[in-house]
Design a protein around this motif. Structure first.
Motif, PDB file in Angstrom:
ATOM      1  N   LEU A  59     106.281  35.484  48.445  1.00 33.25           N
ATOM      2  CA  LEU A  59     105.845  36.874  48.577  1.00 33.25           C
ATOM      3  C   LEU A  59     106.626  37.855  47.700  1.00 33.25           C
ATOM      4  O   LEU A  59     106.011  38.661  46.988  1.00 33.25           O
ATOM      5  CB  LEU A  59     105.889  37.290  50.046  1.00 33.25           C
ATOM      6  N   PRO A  60     107.954  37.828  47.673  1.00 27.49           N
ATOM      7  CA  PRO A  60     108.671  38.784  46.824  1.00 27.49           C
ATOM      8  C   PRO A  60     108.451  38.565  45.321  1.00 27.49           C
ATOM      9  O   PRO A  60     108.731  39.444  44.520  1.00 27.49           O
ATOM     10  CB  PRO A  60     110.148  38.557  47.166  1.00 27.49           C
ATOM     11  N   MET A  61     107.941  37.391  44.939  1.00 27.82           N
ATOM     12  CA  MET A  61     107.732  37.070  43.526  1.00 27.82           C
ATOM     13  C   MET A  61     106.316  37.363  43.061  1.00 27.82           C
ATOM     14  O   MET A  61     105.945  36.996  41.949  1.00 27.82           O
ATOM     15  CB  MET A  61     108.032  35.586  43.283  1.00 27.82           C
ATOM     16  N   PHE A  62     105.523  38.025  43.900  1.00 28.42           N
ATOM     17  CA  PHE A  62     104.105  38.188  43.585  1.00 28.42           C
ATOM     18  C   PHE A  62     103.868  38.920  42.272  1.00 28.42           C
ATOM     19  O   PHE A  62     102.989  38.550  41.504  1.00 28.42           O
ATOM     20  CB  PHE A  62     103.381  38.903  44.732  1.00 28.42           C
ATOM     21  N   LYS A  63     104.651  39.935  41.971  1.00 20.84           N
ATOM     22  CA  LYS A  63     104.443  40.690  40.733  1.00 20.84           C
ATOM     23  C   LYS A  63     104.735  39.864  39.492  1.00 20.84           C
ATOM     24  O   LYS A  63     104.041  39.987  38.488  1.00 20.84           O
ATOM     25  CB  LYS A  63     105.313  41.945  40.722  1.00 20.84           C
ATOM     26  N   THR A  64     105.749  39.019  39.551  1.00 22.13           N
ATOM     27  CA  THR A  64     106.148  38.258  38.356  1.00 22.13           C
ATOM     28  C   THR A  64     105.434  36.921  38.217  1.00 22.13           C
ATOM     29  O   THR A  64     105.342  36.394  37.111  1.00 22.13           O
ATOM     30  CB  THR A  64     107.670  38.019  38.360  1.00 22.13           C
ATOM     31  N   HIS A  65     104.946  36.344  39.306  1.00 19.16           N
ATOM     32  CA  HIS A  65     104.295  35.018  39.261  1.00 19.16           C
ATOM     33  C   HIS A  65     102.923  35.054  39.924  1.00 19.16           C
ATOM     34  O   HIS A  65     102.543  34.140  40.648  1.00 19.16           O
ATOM     35  CB  HIS A  65     105.177  33.978  39.954  1.00 19.16           C
ATOM     36  N   ARG A  66     102.185  36.098  39.676  1.00 21.08           N
ATOM     37  CA  ARG A  66     100.909  36.326  40.358  1.00 21.08           C
ATOM     38  C   ARG A  66      99.940  35.148  40.198  1.00 21.08           C
ATOM     39  O   ARG A  66      99.360  34.683  41.172  1.00 21.08           O
ATOM     40  CB  ARG A  66     100.265  37.610  39.842  1.00 21.08           C
ATOM     41  N   ALA A  67      99.758  34.661  38.979  1.00 23.23           N
ATOM     42  CA  ALA A  67      98.775  33.586  38.747  1.00 23.23           C
ATOM     43  C   ALA A  67      99.138  32.330  39.534  1.00 23.23           C
ATOM     44  O   ALA A  67      98.276  31.698  40.153  1.00 23.23           O
ATOM     45  CB  ALA A  67      98.669  33.281  37.260  1.00 23.23           C
ATOM     46  N   PHE A  68     100.415  31.972  39.515  1.00 26.08           N
ATOM     47  CA  PHE A  68     100.855  30.779  40.243  1.00 26.08           C
ATOM     48  C   PHE A  68     100.648  30.956  41.742  1.00 26.08           C
ATOM     49  O   PHE A  68     100.157  30.066  42.429  1.00 26.08           O
ATOM     50  CB  PHE A  68     102.337  30.483  39.953  1.00 26.08           C
ATOM     51  N   ILE A  69     101.008  32.134  42.271  1.00 26.32           N
ATOM     52  CA  ILE A  69     100.909  32.371  43.713  1.00 26.32           C
ATOM     53  C   ILE A  69      99.457  32.406  44.165  1.00 26.32           C
ATOM     54  O   ILE A  69      99.110  31.865  45.220  1.00 26.32           O
ATOM     55  CB  ILE A  69     101.671  33.657  44.098  1.00 26.32           C
ATOM     56  N   VAL A  70      98.592  32.981  43.365  1.00 35.29           N
ATOM     57  CA  VAL A  70      97.166  32.999  43.706  1.00 35.29           C
ATOM     58  C   VAL A  70      96.620  31.571  43.723  1.00 35.29           C
ATOM     59  O   VAL A  70      95.871  31.193  44.630  1.00 35.29           O
ATOM     60  CB  VAL A  70      96.373  33.903  42.733  1.00 35.29           C
ATOM     61  N   ARG A  71      97.018  30.768  42.744  1.00 31.88           N
ATOM     62  CA  ARG A  71      96.568  29.360  42.715  1.00 31.88           C
ATOM     63  C   ARG A  71      97.119  28.609  43.925  1.00 31.88           C
ATOM     64  O   ARG A  71      96.405  27.842  44.568  1.00 31.88           O
ATOM     65  CB  ARG A  71      97.006  28.687  41.429  1.00 31.88           C
ATOM     66  N   TRP A  72      98.415  28.829  44.246  1.00 37.04           N
ATOM     67  CA  TRP A  72      98.998  28.168  45.422  1.00 37.04           C
ATOM     68  C   TRP A  72      98.233  28.564  46.685  1.00 37.04           C
ATOM     69  O   TRP A  72      97.923  27.723  47.523  1.00 37.04           O
ATOM     70  CB  TRP A  72     100.483  28.526  45.578  1.00 37.04           C
ATOM     71  N   PHE A  73      97.937  29.856  46.820  1.00 36.06           N
ATOM     72  CA  PHE A  73      97.212  30.311  47.999  1.00 36.06           C
ATOM     73  C   PHE A  73      95.833  29.660  48.070  1.00 36.06           C
ATOM     74  O   PHE A  73      95.399  29.229  49.150  1.00 36.06           O
ATOM     75  CB  PHE A  73      97.073  31.840  48.001  1.00 36.06           C
ATOM     76  N   ALA A  74      95.132  29.580  46.959  1.00 39.10           N
ATOM     77  CA  ALA A  74      93.798  28.969  46.941  1.00 39.10           C
ATOM     78  C   ALA A  74      93.869  27.494  47.339  1.00 39.10           C
ATOM     79  O   ALA A  74      93.053  27.020  48.152  1.00 39.10           O
ATOM     80  CB  ALA A  74      93.165  29.129  45.564  1.00 39.10           C
TER      81      ALA A  74
END
Length: 191
Positions: free
Chosen positions: A111-126
């Motif tokens: 969560l705290p890394m959302f701004k810097t790693h948005r693409a990775f976090i969105v893929r992880w969430f999916a």
């Protein structure tokens, strides 16, 4: 993989002597398998995360032609890692329902890394959403039978309040389940 060989060896030693792990490794139950599958899933998660960070760093510093070759290689490798992560975590869910909390823990770390790693976090969430969605039909099917048969197994029980439940759980994990509860709670305080 994440923190180096020394930390890995220390983590392995702590896991090898952890009362919870030792106790349940001696039973023919699902706990050891769940621990293994979660560790395997976290291994692939760490690989995916490090690939994401390396790809971003390479993209920012090198020439475009080299960057696209590296990204193509990482993307092919990442597909296999995403599949391995999804498989390990789905099997962990089928092994022990409580492994769903791992998704929550990873999400809180990301969560705290959302701004810097948005693409990775969105893929992880999916991917995580897909894993949980795949598991939900089984959970819905088993939900009714899990609660209807509990009285047959446990008899009439009185639910614990949250504080007592948390204290007993932490005592079981930190000092083990074979120590009497009154002593275990004291030792847990020291722990």
């Amino acid at each position: 993989r994440m923190f180096g060989r020394r930390v890995g060896v220390l983590a392995a030693i702590f896991t090898a002597i952890a009362p919870f792990a030792v106790h349940y490794s001696q039973e023919v139950r699902m706990y050891a398998l769940a621990i293994f599958l979660v560790a395997l899933g976290l291994y692939f998660f760490a690989r995916l995360y490090s690939q994401s960070v390396i790809a971003r760093a390479v993209f920012a510093r090198s020439n475009p032609q080299l960057t696209w070759r590296l990204l193509r290689f990482a993307r092919n490798d990442a597909k296999q890692d995403w599949l391995a992560y999804a498989t390990a975590m789905l099997l962990a869910l089928f092994t022990l329902y409580h492994t769903a909390l791992i998704f929550l823990a990873i999400g809180l770390v990301l969560l705290p890394m959302f701004k810097t790693h948005r693409a990775f976090i969105v893929r992880w969430f999916a991917v995580s959403f897909g894993i949980v969605a795949t598991f939900l039909p089984w959970l819905a099917f088993r939900y009714a039978s899990a609660f209807t048969g509990i009285k047959d197994v446990a008899g009439e029980t009185i639910p614990l309040d949250f504080l007592a439940f948390t204290a007993r759980g932490f005592a079981a994990i930190s000092v083990g389940t074979t120590i009497p509860l009154s002593i275990a709670l004291q030792l847990t305080g020291l722990f």
